[in-house]
Design a protein around this motif. Sequence first.
Motif, mmCIF file in Angstrom:
data_model
loop_
_atom_site.group_PDB
_atom_site.id
_atom_site.type_symbol
_atom_site.label_atom_id
_atom_site.label_comp_id
_atom_site.label_asym_id
_atom_site.label_seq_id
_atom_site.Cartn_x
_atom_site.Cartn_y
_atom_site.Cartn_z
ATOM 1 N N UNK A 73 43.784 31.421 54.443
ATOM 2 C CA UNK A 73 42.398 31.728 54.089
ATOM 3 C C UNK A 73 42.086 33.198 54.327
ATOM 4 N N UNK A 74 42.660 33.776 55.384
ATOM 5 C CA UNK A 74 42.452 35.201 55.636
ATOM 6 C C UNK A 74 43.071 36.033 54.525
ATOM 7 N N UNK A 75 44.246 35.638 54.057
ATOM 8 C CA UNK A 75 44.879 36.355 52.943
ATOM 9 C C UNK A 75 44.030 36.248 51.684
ATOM 10 N N UNK A 76 43.449 35.072 51.463
ATOM 11 C CA UNK A 76 42.594 34.884 50.290
ATOM 12 C C UNK A 76 41.372 35.799 50.355
ATOM 13 N N UNK A 77 40.723 35.866 51.526
ATOM 14 C CA UNK A 77 39.542 36.717 51.672
ATOM 15 C C UNK A 77 39.888 38.192 51.559
ATOM 16 N N UNK A 78 41.065 38.563 52.070
ATOM 17 C CA UNK A 78 41.453 39.973 52.021
ATOM 18 C C UNK A 78 41.701 40.443 50.598
ATOM 19 N N UNK A 79 42.009 39.511 49.679
ATOM 20 C CA UNK A 79 42.310 39.891 48.295
ATOM 21 C C UNK A 79 41.143 39.646 47.344
ATOM 22 N N UNK A 80 39.970 39.292 47.874
ATOM 23 C CA UNK A 80 38.838 38.995 46.997
ATOM 24 C C UNK A 80 38.494 40.189 46.115
ATOM 25 N N UNK A 81 38.495 41.386 46.691
ATOM 26 C CA UNK A 81 38.077 42.574 45.953
ATOM 27 C C UNK A 81 39.220 43.264 45.219
ATOM 28 N N UNK A 82 40.450 42.755 45.352
ATOM 29 C CA UNK A 82 41.580 43.376 44.675
ATOM 30 C C UNK A 82 41.596 42.997 43.200
ATOM 31 N N UNK A 83 41.859 43.968 42.351
ATOM 32 C CA UNK A 83 41.919 43.707 40.917
ATOM 33 C C UNK A 83 43.320 43.310 40.469
ATOM 34 N N UNK A 84 44.323 43.736 41.213
ATOM 35 C CA UNK A 84 45.712 43.436 40.843
ATOM 36 C C UNK A 84 46.183 42.203 41.608
ATOM 37 N N UNK A 85 45.987 41.041 41.008
ATOM 38 C CA UNK A 85 46.429 39.786 41.591
ATOM 39 C C UNK A 85 47.210 39.028 40.515
ATOM 40 N N UNK A 86 48.541 39.182 40.493
ATOM 41 C CA UNK A 86 49.342 38.598 39.403
ATOM 42 C C UNK A 86 49.151 37.097 39.247
ATOM 43 N N UNK A 87 49.141 36.353 40.365
ATOM 44 C CA UNK A 87 48.996 34.901 40.260
ATOM 45 C C UNK A 87 47.640 34.522 39.689
ATOM 46 N N UNK A 88 46.586 35.121 40.236
ATOM 47 C CA UNK A 88 45.227 34.767 39.814
ATOM 48 C C UNK A 88 44.977 35.145 38.371
ATOM 49 N N UNK A 89 45.449 36.322 37.954
ATOM 50 C CA UNK A 89 45.228 36.756 36.585
ATOM 51 C C UNK A 89 45.945 35.868 35.584
ATOM 52 N N UNK A 90 46.996 35.191 36.012
ATOM 53 C CA UNK A 90 47.730 34.282 35.125
ATOM 54 C C UNK A 90 47.235 32.851 35.241
ATOM 55 N N UNK A 91 46.223 32.600 36.095
ATOM 56 C CA UNK A 91 45.676 31.260 36.234
ATOM 57 C C UNK A 91 46.369 30.398 37.261
ATOM 58 N N UNK A 92 47.035 31.034 38.229
ATOM 59 C CA UNK A 92 47.739 30.303 39.272
ATOM 60 C C UNK A 92 47.149 30.637 40.636
ATOM 61 N N UNK A 93 47.504 29.819 41.616
ATOM 62 C CA UNK A 93 47.177 30.092 43.012
ATOM 63 C C UNK A 93 48.430 30.556 43.733
ATOM 64 N N UNK A 94 48.241 31.251 44.840
ATOM 65 C CA UNK A 94 49.362 31.683 45.668
ATOM 66 C C UNK A 94 49.501 30.714 46.831
ATOM 67 N N UNK A 95 50.540 29.910 46.824
ATOM 68 C CA UNK A 95 50.725 28.913 47.850
ATOM 69 C C UNK A 95 49.879 27.677 47.596
ATOM 70 N N UNK A 96 50.050 26.687 48.451
ATOM 71 C CA UNK A 96 49.275 25.451 48.354
ATOM 72 C C UNK A 96 47.896 25.684 48.949
ATOM 73 N N UNK A 97 46.811 25.359 48.247
ATOM 74 C CA UNK A 97 45.470 25.576 48.788
ATOM 75 C C UNK A 97 45.220 24.715 50.014
#
Length: 218
Positions: A73-97
């Motif tokens: 969850x800390x990693x998720x919050x730390x990347x909220x403002x990042x524009x370069x997120x390969x998994x998210x931009x492709x419609x995936x999550x990083x790891x199991x939620x």
Amino acid sequence: MIMIAGVLDGLDGRIARMLHGESRFGAELDSLSDAISFGVAPALILYLWSLAALPRIGWISALVLAVFCALRLARFNAKIDETDQPHKSAGFLTGVPAPAGAGLAMLPMYFWFWTDEPIFTSPWLVALWVAFVALLMVSSVATFSWTSLRLRRTVRFEAIAAVVFLGAALVSAPWHTLSVICLGYLLTIPFSIASYARVRRLRAAGERPRAPEPTPSA
């Protein structure tokens, strides 16, 4: 209560967006609630149910689940403002939620509830399984994001019928249904890894990737 928390976790973000009440404070509060609901609570339940028979190893395994959930969850919050997120931009999550991780961690308990087999209460088995699920949560494995799924108009009625059937199954046979859901989710992980690998190959080739292929359940 953990299951109810999982349902509410899927609704709170949508409700906030509908009410135009999104905020960074809300994101932090949501992660704090998730850490308690899907990290601390399952760890305590599993420890009191089985892992207490191995005081040292069992406690470490339960602690790893809680801490790794918080780290995810800390990693998720730390990347909220990042524009370069390969998994998210492709419609995936990083790891199991986190909600899925909590459900997977308690899979041996589901099996034990409806089979009454003592093997599923083995603290060694539970400790290894819990540690494996914790690693899945903090891993960089690409997993399908339900928000990226888009149902065709021609199958919406069937989707509603499936949701009704699933709700009825959870009420009438909750432990059987939860076991099937967890196993089904685990089966989707190889497909999500292969789908994201295809997206990466298309990106490397300079082509525009398509949306991730729907899961078998979709």
